[in-house]
Each structure stands twice: as C-alpha cells, then as structure tokens.
Design an enzyme around this catalytic site. Structure first.
Site: not given
Ligand code: ADP
Ligand code: MG
Ligand code: MG
Length: 867
Positions: A22, A92, A101, A103, A336, A452, A746, A814, A834
């Site tokens: 990220k 984040r 999901g 973390m 990503r 999720h 083999s 094999c 192979y």
């Molecule tokens: P995940 O890895 O679970 O996607 P994120 O860190 O990307 O977690 O964030 C979870 C949600 O919060 C995402 O939908 C993201 O767009 C939103 N979000 C994260 N940071 C900000 C921010 N600075 N302003 C607005 N929304 C945010």
């Molecule tokens: Mg995200």
C-alpha cells in the site's frame, strides 16, 4: 541511526519490502502526479524492530513520527489535535504481500469531543462530523482495544430501527451525536477508561495496534494458507483523511482496470455515494455499479477513467483501485495489481500482449501456475434446464456442490474430514478464513463483488456467490430460506460462481472447458520451456485426458490397479495362494490377457508418445482381504505369513520381481503382445519404457534387466527402454552403479521423500507434520513441495553420478511433486528431461517449466513460480 519514516512524496529507495504494498503504491502514485492525499509511511523495518524488541517502539521512531506529522500539518495547513479545524488521518496497515482484510485500518484519527464540534463548525456539516467521530470510536475500539464489533453494530442497528430506517445515511446529525455518546460509554465500559482525547496518544496506540495485528491469529492463518513468511512485518501508512461521507457530492468506490472475473475490458467497479471507504469493502450496504458515478459526479468520473488508464500503463498490469471523492474532487487511496481469476489472468495477459503493453515472455511469466487449476474446475452443464432458487453476484467462477454449513468452525471440521460443504453466511469476515479454506464453495447474502467473501474466494480459486438477496439465514435455528424454501444445515445445494445462480439439491456438473486464451498462453509456454511434461495415467481415459491437456507421454503407468477388477482379483489371489511356481504361473497365465488389454488401451491412447510402465510395486498382502474376511484357514495362514510390521519397507517393488520373476515375466509378455497388436492396428509402434520400482542395489536391476531382455526377446520384437525408479536414498548414492543397467531414471519422490526423511506420509500428515508446519519447524509440507535441500540434494547427486557413467541417461520425476510449481522449477534446474504428474496438473507443469526457463534466461522481469 536507522530511518523509519518516509513522506509519500519522498524517495525512499525501497519498494514493497520496505514500504509495504500500500505504501509503495501511494508513494509511486504521488510521484506520478496522481491525486493522492498527503501522508507518510512507517517502514516494515520499524515493525521488525518493534517485534525484535519485544513489542517496544524502536528508539527514535516517536520523534520521527512527530517530525512527519509536523510536515503534514505544513502541507495541509491544518493542525493535528486542533479543536477548530483538525487534521485527521487514517492509520493503515500494509504488508509487502497483499493480505486482504487481514490487517486493520483506523479512519478519522485525531478527532475528539472538541474537534468533532470544531469539524462540524468548520465544515458546516454536523452530520458528517458526528458520523466521522462515531466511526473513529468504533474502529479504534475494535482495532486498538479489541472490543467486539457487534457491541457497536448492535447499537447502530438499534438506532436505525428506532427511527424506522434502513441505511446509515438515513440517520441525521442528532441521531449520530446520540450514537457518539453511546459509543463512548461502550468504550468506557469495555476498557475501564475514557476514549483518549489526545490525538498523539491515539496515533501512537494505533501504530502499535497495526504492528500487533501482524501477529493476530487470522493473519497467521492467512499467511500459512498462502505460504507467506511470518517475518516480513507490516508497514503503517498515515494518510490525511479525505471525506467521502461529506454529503451527496462525495462518495467512495473501488474499481478494476479490467474485469477481475473475466479479464474483459470495460467499466468495472462499485461506487457508494456519501460513504467512507470501509462501507464498500465491508459489504454493509450493497453498492451501485461504477457506471452510476457518471451521473452523480461526472467530472470526478472522467478523471477516474483517465487515472485508471494511466495506472495500468504505468504498472503494465491490471490494477485494483480504491478512491474517494470529497466534494467533487477525486483522490486515489490505493492501487495494486488486481487479484483475478485464472480466466481473467489469461485473458488480460493475452490482450495486453496484443496491445503491445507486455511481451509474450511476460505474459507467460505472470500467470500463477497453481491458479490454472480453477479453469479445470467442473461447471454446471450449460445445456441443463434448471430452475435456480436464488441468484446473487458471480463473485468467483466454478460450480460447487455440497452440504450447507452456517459457520466457519463447522465448515473447517466437516470440510477437513473430507466432506463437501458450502459455507453459507450473511457475509464473511476475516475470522471466517479457516472455514472458507475448507469449504467447496461460499455463498453470502450481503456484499458486492469486492466484499471480503468475493475477494478472498477469488484469491483461493473457490466458487463463490455473494449479494444473494433472495436468501435469509436464521443462525439460531440453523436454517435458511432460499427463494422461499426452508433448508437446514446438512441439506445439499449447488452454487455456480460463474453465473451467480444457487440451486437446491445436487446439480450435475460437467468437466471444465478450456478456452482459447488458455491454449494461447500455454502454447507460448511450450515455446519457452525445455522440460518435457508427461502424465501419470493408468487408464485409457486418463491417458486421453492427459493428452488433451498437452502431456507428451506417460511418465508413470501403475499396473497394480489392473489386478483389482472383479474378474481379476480372485485370480490374483489364487496366484498369491499358490504353493509353488507352477501354481503361480497357471494363475498368471490367466491374468495375462487382462493386462494385455489394459496396455493396448493405453498404447493406443498415446500413439506416438512414450509410455512408462511400472511393473508390480505393492506388497502382495494388499491383494488379500483382512484376516477376518479370509475364505478359509489356508488363506488366513497366508495372510498372517505375509503380514509385515512396516509394509512400506517390506517385500514390495523389485524385491517381488527378484523373488518371483514369473510375475514380472507375465507383465512383460503382456506389454510385448500389446505393443505388437497396437503397432499392427495403428501402423505406429508404441514407445515402451519399462520401469522397475524400488531398486536399491545395482544387482537387483542387473537381474531384472536380464529378465526383461530375455522375456521380450522370447516374445517378439519391439523397441523399448528399460529403467528404474529412483526412490531410495541408496539408489541415489549408488546411481553410478545402477545407471550401468538403466536406460532411464525416474525419481519416485513420494517414496524418496518418505525414505529420506524417515517419515511415512500416513503417519505424518494430520499428526506430527501438521504440528511441525503450524509451529514453524518446517515451512512447507515436503510431500507437497519437494524438500529441495534434503531430498533435492540426493537427487542432484543421483543425476551427477548417473550421468557420469551414462551421458544419455534419460531423467524424469514421477512423484506428485512433478505437478507442483516450485518443484517443477527445481527439476528444471536439476537438468531433468521431463516431469510427470496427474493429468489435471499437466497445464500447471507446462507453465511452471516455461517460467523456470524464462527465469534462467533472464527473459522476463517477473519472478518465476519457484522464486
Ligand atoms: P484495506 O487494506 O482493508 O483495504 P485500507 O487501509 O485500504 O484497508 O482502508 C480501508 C478503507 O478506508 C478503504 O476503503 C480506503 O479507501 C479507506 N481509507 C483509507 N485511508 C483513507 C483516507 N485517508 N481517507 C479516506 N478514506 C480512506
Ligand atoms: Mg484498501
Ligand atoms: Mg514408490
């Protein structure tokens, strides 16, 4: 002193490993000029240092964070902890490898009682201010203090119910102000102290919580399931908040640059007006298709499309993007490389090659070999006339049929015991991971294509249907209604993740269809690889399947099953019961035509390609019943006499051939007769390779080769090779002596793994080996992924010693490892000729072999399967 924090617009000299996926995405976008809110990243180095110091923030980190907060204040013109117009941030997590999901993220950090009032005043939007604060209270409470989510959610839904409304957005400022009060008292009740009002204290505690979340059980389960090392650590991103919940000209969404299910180009994503990001991902409200954003926010929409195209061009790969619009202004919050189904991966690779975006080598290097399996999954017969009971979103393709279970623990227990279950949930959360792994398919009531359940199922290649409005679940009664019909836990349903349809009962499934993209990419792979790929097949049907999947021969045709047929087993038993050679020969004479017929079928299916036939391998008692079922006393005595303390190491393999040459002699005669018959019928002579199992001593193979040569000469004239399995450590070490009598080796890596490691697979898996894997004594199951440093080293010795006396010695593998990507790469590096694997794994092996060759030549910048 080590440096732990980098601003997003500052070069760090590190990539994903340092900044997490990220963080490096945010930094790269910022540096590209894509609109991203300002912020900074605390590196994975800091997380590792924190872990290494027994969960203490490393020296200097606190000061560094303060400096970067100060810079953020400068850039944004707002002050962190300010009462009037506060700087708010999200905190984040983000590891090098995407773990959806797994973390936790905290939004709106920096708010407190006074700042919430200030925000309301400065924006003139009370509703927005208290909506933001109640979210912070909940997320902070959950993530930092471990308060159960339902504690908060229950009160939110009470508030909606009291008001008689359905959506969060229907609550007004006063409702939300009330909710803030309620959430604060929940926080106090649960933690014994008030919600921290100091922004800097909030930040420090949040950073620690993100570091700690690296070690939470669900993250560990995910890492184990995906073979992600435990010591990578996570980065922490601190990013200025942009507000999608700031009224109707705001909103949030996710989008893909191509359809992650099919790979098709076109608009693909979801949008939710007046909401914060986590509303979309959590599947709480079902979002609208991205197309709708065009009407609401035309300008931001146009900018988004442009940015999507830019990012795809920049990364030269399909992107998965999170964005938020605040007051009409677009911000990107994440990009990503998109998780995609195998079908989408192939389509995108082919079309990006056509578009000139990537080379063929890259296209081949990009596809995860293990993911091909998805395309080989069964589907619902497209011609069947069926009435679906409900329909949801087609979140992850493939059809699955199984008994309903309503919770992850039951799914794990029953799925783990080999039963087919479908996990049916309102929606899934990261806590359901273990159940999702064990289920054949996943069905949820709520959630969109990026919920999720959808994301995780696609990653696992599991059939999944989400957002199935026609279903409701009564968790207490363990029942559900599907399109008006009540079903119970244990009832069978079928889901089709390709169409989103849900059917009651078991529906007939058809084998998968391989499409043009699949053929194209595998065709390219074939041009790049050096390793040949064969299949393990014992029947003409399997042989035909293998050929269809591109097998270049049979590397292992086991012969033992041929003695188990209804007409054959009694004769086999007669042979085993016979008192002398003469008696045995009489029975074998009657078995010969059966064997011949089997071989003819296989030779015919494999015309023009080599077939390696392994002579009888299992110990003879496997053909006799349990003692209690013995026909008579004589049989009982024989069963007792043949009993072995450790059959795996007993009278089996070539030991049988040495002691009872008449058995192998019969098999050899059957092979010759079959080969001659097929040559006559097809005009092409089968390419026969005769393989002796479990050889440990050169003398064993010397005798058996003599038997082979003589018997074949006696019987007729065919071309053939005579070789051996290498599946004992001694055979590896004495490969030079053994090679004198062998045309090929083999590697039977199933037995070789057992004998080198001193582990019997049946006594290891589900027992101590499982403990070893869970407690990190071993990183991988050596029966699935070749133990390269142990078993692999012996293989290398065998290759060297074998080829030292016979340069032309043909070498293959094999064992089941021949169909596992990392092991295939290793076989390439060893210089084998192979690999041979089960028919369904042939495409995987073709691709992995190509990736190994590409990695070796440096032709593709992407890491091969073994990397
Ligand atoms: P995940 O890895 O679970 O996607 P994120 O860190 O990307 O977690 O964030 C979870 C949600 O919060 C995402 O939908 C993201 O767009 C939103 N979000 C994260 N940071 C900000 C921010 N600075 N302003 C607005 N929304 C945010
Ligand atoms: Mg995200
Ligand atoms: Mg074996």
């Amino acid at each position: 002193m080590a440096r732990y924090v980098y601003d997003l617009d500052e070069p760090s000299g590190g990539g994903k490993e340092l900044l997490g996926g990220k963080g490096s995405g945010l930094a790269e976008m910022t540096q590209l000029g894509v609109p991203v809110p300002a912020g900074f990243t605390i590196t994975t180095d800091a997380c590792r240092a924190y872990m290494a110091e027994g969960k203490r923030l490393p020296d200097g980190l606190a000061e560094e964070i303060q400096e970067h907060i100060a810079r953020l204040e400068e850039k944004t013109g707002k002050r962190f902890g300010d009462d009037a117009d506060p700087l708010l941030v999200s905190v984040r997590s983000g590891a090098a490898v995407s773990m959806p999901g797994m973390m936790d993220t905290i939004l709106n950090l920096g708010l407190n009682d006074a700042a919430a009032e200030g925000l309301a005043r400065s924006t003139g939007n009370d509703r927005f201010a208290f909506d933001s604060y109640r979210r912070l209270l909940q997320m902070f409470g959950e993530v930092v203090d471990g308060i159960d989510a339902p504690r908060f959610e229950q009160r939110l839904s009470d508030a909606k119910q009291a008001k008689g409304v359905q959506h969060d957005t229907d609550l007004d400022a006063e409702d939300l102000r009330g909710l803030v009060g309620v959430f604060k008292s929940i926080y106090e009740e649960e933690t014994g102290g008030p919600f921290p009002q100091d922004a800097r204290e909030q930040l420090t505690r949040a950073v620690r919580a993100v570091f700690d979340s690296w070690d939470n059980p669900r993250a560990q389960v995910y890492r184990h399931a995906h073979a992600i090392p435990d010591d990578l650590g996570t980065a922490v991103n601190v990013v200025q908040m942009v507000f999608g919940n700031n009224g109707d000209t705001s909103g949030t969404g996710v989008c893909f640059t191509r359809d992650p299910s099919t790979g098709d180009q076109g608009l693909y994503g979801e949008f939710l007006a007046n909401a914060q990001g986590e509303d979309v991902v959590a599947g709480i409200r079902t979002p609208e298709p991205l197309e709708k954003m065009r009407e609401h926010l035309p300008e931001a929409f146009g900018q988004l499309l442009e940015t999507m195209a830019n990012l795809e061009r920049h990364y030269r790969d399909m992107q998965d993007i999170e964005f938020t619009v605040e007051d009409g202004k677009l911000f990107l919050l994440q990009t990503r490389s998109a998780k995609r189904t195998a079908a989408a991966a192939l389509k995108a690779a082919v079309s990006m090659t056509d578009e000139g975006l990537i080379t063929r080598e890259e296209a081949v290097a990009r596809i995860d070999p293990a993911a091909l399996d998805q395309l080989l999954h069964p589907m619902i017969d497209p011609n069947a006339k069926l009435e679906p009971a409900a329909k949801g979103l087609n979140a992850s393709p493939g059809a699955a049929c199984g008994e309903i279970v309503f919770d992850a623990d039951t799914a794990e227990a029953r799925g783990g015991a080999g039963e087919s279950v479908i996990l049916v949930r309102w929606e899934t959360t990261p806590d359901d991971i273990h159940g999702m792994i064990a289920a054949k398919g996943i069905l949820t009531v709520h959630g969109g294509m990026t919920s999720h359940a959808a994301v995780v199922a696609r990653g696992m290649g599991k059939p999944c249907v989400v957002g199935t409005e026609g279903i409701s679940i009564d968790t207490g009664a363990r029942t559900a209604t599907i399109g008006g019909t009540t079903v119970h836990e244990g009832d069978t349903i079928t889901i089709d993740g390709g169409s989103g349809q849900v059917y009651l009962g078991a529906v007939e499934l058809v084998p998968p269809q391989i499409n043009e993209d699949f053929e194209t990419v595998l065709g390219w792979a074939d041009d790049f690889r050096r390793l040949k790929v064969r299949a393990n097949a014992d029947t003409p049907e399997d042989a035909a399947k293998a050929r269809e999947f591109g097998a270049q021969g049979i590397g292992l045709c086991r012969t033992e099953h041929m003695f188990f047929g209804e007409e054959r087993l009694p004769v086999m038993q007669e042979m085993i019961m016979a008192d002398d050679e003469q008696g045995r020969r009489a029975a074998l004479e009657r078995l010969l035509p059966f064997q011949q017929e089997d071989f003819e079928g296989i030779f015919e299916a494999m015309v023009g390609l080599p077939v390696t036939i392994r002579l009888l391998d299992p110990p003879l008692h496997e053909f006799l019943p349990d003692e209690e079922q013995a026909r008579d006393d004589k049989m009982r005595r024989r069963i007792r006499a043949l009993r072995e303390a450790n059959p795996m190491l007993g009278t089996r393999g070539c030991r049988l051939g040495v002691m009872f040459p008449e058995i192998y002699e019969m098999q050899l005669r059957a092979i010759v007769r079959a080969a001659i018959a097929v040559s006559e019928r097809t005009g092409e002579a089968p390419l026969v390779e005769i393989m002796h199992p479990l050889v440990g001593f050169a003398e064993e193979l010397r005798r058996l080769r003599e038997l082979t040569v003589q018997t074949i000469a006696d019987e007729g004239e065919i071309e053939y090779l005579c070789g051996t399995m290498i599946e004992l450590p001694r055979a590896c070490v004495r490969a030079d002596e053994i090679a004198e009598h062998a045309d090929f080796f083999s590697f039977g890596t199933n037995d070789l793994t057992q004998t080198v490691l001193g582990m019997s697979r049946d006594d290891a898996e589900g027992k101590f080996l499982t403990y070893y894997l869970e407690h990190d004594v071993l990183e991988r199951n050596p029966f699935e992924t070749l133990d390269q440093s142990g078993v692999g080293d012996l293989m290398r010795l065998a290759v060297e010693r074998g080829r030292s006396v016979k340069e032309t010695l043909k070498l293959g593998i094999c064992g089941e490892h021949g169909g596992e990507a990392k092991s295939v790469v290793f076989c390439h590096e060893l210089g084998l000729d192979y690999v041979s694997c089960s028919p369904y794994r042939v495409p995987l092996a073709r691709l992995a072999a190509a990736q190994a060759a590409l990695a070796e030549s440096g032709a593709a910048q992407y890491v091969a399967a073994g990397g």
